[in-house]
Design an enzyme around this catalytic site. Structure first.
Site, PDB file in Angstrom:
ATOM      1  N   PHE A 180       0.799  -1.225   0.000  1.00 38.92           N
ATOM      2  CA  PHE A 180       0.000   0.000   0.000  1.00 38.92           C
ATOM      3  C   PHE A 180       0.835   1.281   0.000  1.00 38.92           C
ATOM      4  O   PHE A 180       0.289   2.376  -0.052  1.00 38.92           O
ATOM      5  CB  PHE A 180      -1.056  -0.001   1.113  1.00 38.92           C
ATOM      6  CG  PHE A 180      -0.515  -0.192   2.499  1.00 38.92           C
ATOM      7  CD1 PHE A 180       0.250   0.772   3.104  1.00 38.92           C
ATOM      8  CD2 PHE A 180      -0.811  -1.349   3.206  1.00 38.92           C
ATOM      9  CE1 PHE A 180       0.743   0.604   4.368  1.00 38.92           C
ATOM     10  CE2 PHE A 180      -0.323  -1.538   4.496  1.00 38.92           C
ATOM     11  CZ  PHE A 180       0.460  -0.553   5.066  1.00 38.92           C
ATOM     12  N   LYS A 194      -6.847   4.455  16.043  1.00 47.68           N
ATOM     13  CA  LYS A 194      -6.014   5.369  16.796  1.00 47.68           C
ATOM     14  C   LYS A 194      -4.600   4.811  16.853  1.00 47.68           C
ATOM     15  O   LYS A 194      -4.438   3.625  16.611  1.00 47.68           O
ATOM     16  CB  LYS A 194      -6.588   5.595  18.193  1.00 47.68           C
ATOM     17  CG  LYS A 194      -6.771   4.281  18.980  1.00 47.68           C
ATOM     18  CD  LYS A 194      -5.976   4.240  20.217  1.00 47.68           C
ATOM     19  CE  LYS A 194      -4.551   3.874  20.019  1.00 47.68           C
ATOM     20  NZ  LYS A 194      -4.116   2.568  20.353  1.00 47.68           N
ATOM     21  N   LYS A 247     -17.083  -0.324  24.697  1.00 43.00           N
ATOM     22  CA  LYS A 247     -17.080  -1.280  25.816  1.00 43.00           C
ATOM     23  C   LYS A 247     -18.364  -1.137  26.637  1.00 43.00           C
ATOM     24  O   LYS A 247     -18.799  -0.024  26.936  1.00 43.00           O
ATOM     25  CB  LYS A 247     -15.845  -1.062  26.710  1.00 43.00           C
ATOM     26  CG  LYS A 247     -14.549  -1.558  26.064  1.00 43.00           C
ATOM     27  CD  LYS A 247     -13.402  -1.544  27.050  1.00 43.00           C
ATOM     28  CE  LYS A 247     -12.075  -1.830  26.365  1.00 43.00           C
ATOM     29  NZ  LYS A 247     -11.870  -3.229  25.984  1.00 43.00           N
ATOM     30  N   GLU A 266      -2.556  -3.919  31.932  1.00 42.12           N
ATOM     31  CA  GLU A 266      -2.442  -4.982  30.928  1.00 42.12           C
ATOM     32  C   GLU A 266      -1.346  -5.945  31.355  1.00 42.12           C
ATOM     33  O   GLU A 266      -0.290  -5.516  31.848  1.00 42.12           O
ATOM     34  CB  GLU A 266      -2.087  -4.394  29.564  1.00 42.12           C
ATOM     35  CG  GLU A 266      -3.210  -3.595  28.962  1.00 42.12           C
ATOM     36  CD  GLU A 266      -2.927  -3.282  27.507  1.00 42.12           C
ATOM     37  OE1 GLU A 266      -3.349  -4.072  26.649  1.00 42.12           O
ATOM     38  OE2 GLU A 266      -2.265  -2.273  27.244  1.00 42.12           O
ATOM     39  N   ASP A 272      -0.590   5.798  23.368  1.00 46.12           N
ATOM     40  CA  ASP A 272      -1.283   4.564  22.997  1.00 46.12           C
ATOM     41  C   ASP A 272      -2.573   4.378  23.806  1.00 46.12           C
ATOM     42  O   ASP A 272      -3.555   3.853  23.290  1.00 46.12           O
ATOM     43  CB  ASP A 272      -0.332   3.382  23.240  1.00 46.12           C
ATOM     44  CG  ASP A 272      -0.911   2.060  22.785  1.00 46.12           C
ATOM     45  OD1 ASP A 272      -1.300   1.973  21.608  1.00 46.12           O
ATOM     46  OD2 ASP A 272      -1.000   1.126  23.607  1.00 46.12           O
ATOM     47  N   HIS A 288      -8.085   6.479  24.813  1.00 48.64           N
ATOM     48  CA  HIS A 288      -9.001   5.655  25.607  1.00 48.64           C
ATOM     49  C   HIS A 288      -9.291   6.222  26.993  1.00 48.64           C
ATOM     50  O   HIS A 288     -10.431   6.309  27.428  1.00 48.64           O
ATOM     51  CB  HIS A 288      -8.420   4.256  25.809  1.00 48.64           C
ATOM     52  CG  HIS A 288      -8.094   3.527  24.544  1.00 48.64           C
ATOM     53  ND1 HIS A 288      -8.836   3.650  23.411  1.00 48.64           N
ATOM     54  CD2 HIS A 288      -7.102   2.647  24.249  1.00 48.64           C
ATOM     55  CE1 HIS A 288      -8.324   2.868  22.456  1.00 48.64           C
ATOM     56  NE2 HIS A 288      -7.261   2.268  22.944  1.00 48.64           N
ATOM     57  N   LYS A 290       1.858  -1.806  30.602  1.00 43.11           N
ATOM     58  CA  LYS A 290       1.973  -3.149  30.023  1.00 43.11           C
ATOM     59  C   LYS A 290       2.818  -4.011  30.950  1.00 43.11           C
ATOM     60  O   LYS A 290       3.594  -3.503  31.757  1.00 43.11           O
ATOM     61  CB  LYS A 290       2.658  -3.069  28.664  1.00 43.11           C
ATOM     62  CG  LYS A 290       1.906  -2.179  27.683  1.00 43.11           C
ATOM     63  CD  LYS A 290       1.595  -2.926  26.421  1.00 43.11           C
ATOM     64  CE  LYS A 290       0.847  -2.076  25.441  1.00 43.11           C
ATOM     65  NZ  LYS A 290      -0.516  -2.494  25.209  1.00 43.11           N
TER      66      LYS A 290
HETATM   67  C1  BG6 Z   1      -5.163  -0.548  21.910  1.00 45.02           C
HETATM   68  C2  BG6 Z   1      -3.707  -0.285  22.196  1.00 45.02           C
HETATM   69  O1  BG6 Z   1      -5.788   0.609  21.419  1.00 45.02           O
HETATM   70  O2  BG6 Z   1      -5.813  -0.949  23.094  1.00 45.02           O
HETATM   71  C3  BG6 Z   1      -3.067  -1.534  22.748  1.00 45.02           C
HETATM   72  O3  BG6 Z   1      -3.047   0.109  21.019  1.00 45.02           O
HETATM   73  C4  BG6 Z   1      -3.827  -2.032  23.952  1.00 45.02           C
HETATM   74  O4  BG6 Z   1      -1.709  -1.295  23.102  1.00 45.02           O
HETATM   75  C5  BG6 Z   1      -5.313  -2.167  23.630  1.00 45.02           C
HETATM   76  O5  BG6 Z   1      -3.297  -3.305  24.293  1.00 45.02           O
HETATM   77  C6  BG6 Z   1      -6.104  -2.491  24.877  1.00 45.02           C
HETATM   78  O6  BG6 Z   1      -7.408  -2.804  24.496  1.00 45.02           O
HETATM   79  P1  BG6 Z   1      -8.319  -3.726  25.413  1.00 45.02           P
HETATM   80  O7  BG6 Z   1      -9.647  -3.712  24.744  1.00 45.02           O
HETATM   81  O8  BG6 Z   1      -7.668  -5.080  25.449  1.00 45.02           O
HETATM   82  O9  BG6 Z   1      -8.337  -3.087  26.766  1.00 45.02           O
END
Ligand code: BG6
Length: 462
Positions: free
Chosen positions: A85, A139, A173, A207, A226, A231, A317
């Site tokens: 692409f 995003k 969610k 996470e 991120d 979020h 993370k």
């Molecule tokens: C994404 C991030 O937008 O959301 C990731 O880029 C992250 O790094 C993920 O792991 C988390 O999403 P969820 O739905 O598992 O909480």
């Protein structure tokens, strides 16, 4: 015929989220979903071999139990198209492919790193009807405020503003959607939802996974870009906003909160960044990378409702669990010895609400004990019957429903805020603290709350 084309069709997002979401729609016979799915990737698959791969991921990640017949039917709609692409010429061939298959009505999904958005948008100018197409953008939108602005201008020149859908899957969610009902439909909460009664708000997104094979993207982003810029600021603004009388006013209510975020005066008291041990050895990560895999923030909202109530955010993370919770601590009762009431909204993996309040200990005593009510939605029943975040949002886009997508102004304000914090942190020469994988993050993050006499909270007894 309609085509849903995914750029980045061999990436994690497509396998783990998009294909299962499409499969679920097919399995539950969602009438809105009548598209052929065109998978764009550079690797050497045929449609048949890609479908085999898709089968395994769908088996693993679909909420609706896997069914061979349903899959076989569904898979006929998946077509693999090999294309690089970043090659400008390739778009002319793609246009011919669409024409040969009579695919005239388009939705394009950019499931690629943000640096490719602009290249793809330019390429798509060579595709017939692309100016009428819808486009969904993952995003982060841009890599900082300046690149986000440039990208937005370009996209609005290529597509109609109304056809641009900036996705933030946290808005799909279940418990994020539930915050409004919980807040505004329960006088026991709505009447107390302000700084007179709420002492602090915490938003924690843990996470357990590391960055996996996403080093190339992640090392240029970090936790602030991120997770926080999008979020978690979305969640914060829904928790803090005024009542949007109509659902269409949701965005205006959220943006007013973001605009009221207090400019950071003292960065040491507002931000702590961390990096897990071993991050620099991950694939595609720079050997001396200072990219944060953990961020903790202390923010204030300067409006009448929230004056003086700190909002804490933390995310990282390779922590000790996968969990998102929003913890609201109420101010102490007049009888100071009574512990504080706490409300925790459980976003994932369990969905529900935890409430902690005071009771007299049974028996001939005045001792106060804490009643702990822990409500969880019936997970098995609920998971099967509730569309997952991506499924909801894909459906909303097909139905032309913009309410749960991010608007440009929101992105602009949140980028501005996060960029300023990043710059201040760098300028102050503050360290990125190392933390052990499997821990709850760097200990230095505790100091952010301790200065206000608070500590991090979670639903007890897990
Ligand atoms: C994404 C991030 O937008 O959301 C990731 O880029 C992250 O790094 C993920 O792991 C988390 O999403 P969820 O739905 O598992 O909480």
């Amino acid at each position: 015929m309609k085509a849903f084309t995914i750029f980045g069709g061999t990436g994690d997002l497509t396998f783990r989220k998009l294909l299962p979401a499409f499969y679920n729609m097919a399995a539950t016979k969602e009438a809105v979903f009548t598209h052929e799915i065109i998978i764009i990737g550079r690797r050497d698959y045929s449609s048949a071999s890609y479908r085999q791969l898709a089968r395994n991921w769908i088996k693993k990640f679909s909420r609706v139990p896997y069914d061979e017949n349903i899959f076989e039917n569904f898979a006929l709609r998946i077509h693999y198209y090999k294309m690089n692409f970043i090659d400008k010429e390739a778009y002319r061939r793609l246009n011919t492919y669409y024409a040969e298959h009579n695919l005239t009505e388009h939705i394009f999904y950019f499931a690629v790193a943000p640096r490719f958005f602009s290249i793809i948008a330019t390429g798509l100018l060579q595709v017939d009807n692309s100016n009428e197409a819808k486009v969904i953008l993952e995003k982060p939108f841009g890599e900082d405020l300046a690149s986000a602005k440039a990208l937005n201008t370009q996209l609005e020149q290529t597509f109609t503003a109304d056809n641009i859908f900036r996705i933030d899957h946290y808005l799909g969610k279940e418990m994020v959607r539930n915050i409004q009902t919980l807040r505004f439909c329960n006088p026991i909460f709505s009447n107390l939802w302000n700084s007179h009664y709420i002492e602090s708000v915490q938003i924690s997104a843990f996470e357990a996974i590391g960055i996996g094979n996403r080093g190339g993207y992640y090392d240029a982003s970090g936790a602030l870009q991120d997770m926080v810029q999008n979020h978690l600021l979305q969640i914060l603004s829904i928790v803090a906003m005024e009542w949007p009388e109509q659902q269409t006013e949701l965005f205006d209510a959220q943006i007013r909160v973001l605009k009221a975020l207090r400019p950071i005066e003292n960065i040491e008291e507002s931000l702590v960044l961390g990096q897990y041990n071993g991050y620099r050895e991950e694939n595609l990560v720079a050997p001396h990378s200072r990219t944060e895999t953990y961020a903790a923030l202390r923010l204030f909202i300067d409006n009448e409702r929230w004056w003086g109530t700190p909002f804490y955010i933390r995310t990282g993370k390779k922590l000790n669990k996968r969990e998102i919770e929003i913890a609201i601590t109420f101010r102490p009762a007049f009888l100071q010895k009574a512990p504080r009431n706490i409300l925790i909204i459980k976003v994932q993996p369990t969905e529900g609400v935890y409430l902690q309040f005071n009771m007299k200990k049974p028996g001939d005593t005045d001792e106060i004990i804490q009643a702990k009510m822990d409500f969880s939605q019936d997970e098995s029943h609920h998971r099967l019957n509730t569309p997952e975040a991506y499924e909801r949002l894909l459906k909303a886009c097909i139905n032309n429903n913009h309410i749960w997508f991010t608007r440009w102004e929101q992105i602009e304000v949140s980028w501005q805020y996060i960029n300023r914090m990043q710059e201040a942190y760098k300028k102050a020469g503050l360290p990125v603290y190392l933390y052990a994988p499997g821990s709850s993050g760097p200990e230095e993050a505790n100091a952010l709350l301790e200065q206000d006499g608070h500590s991090w909270l979670e639903v007890p007894g897990k």
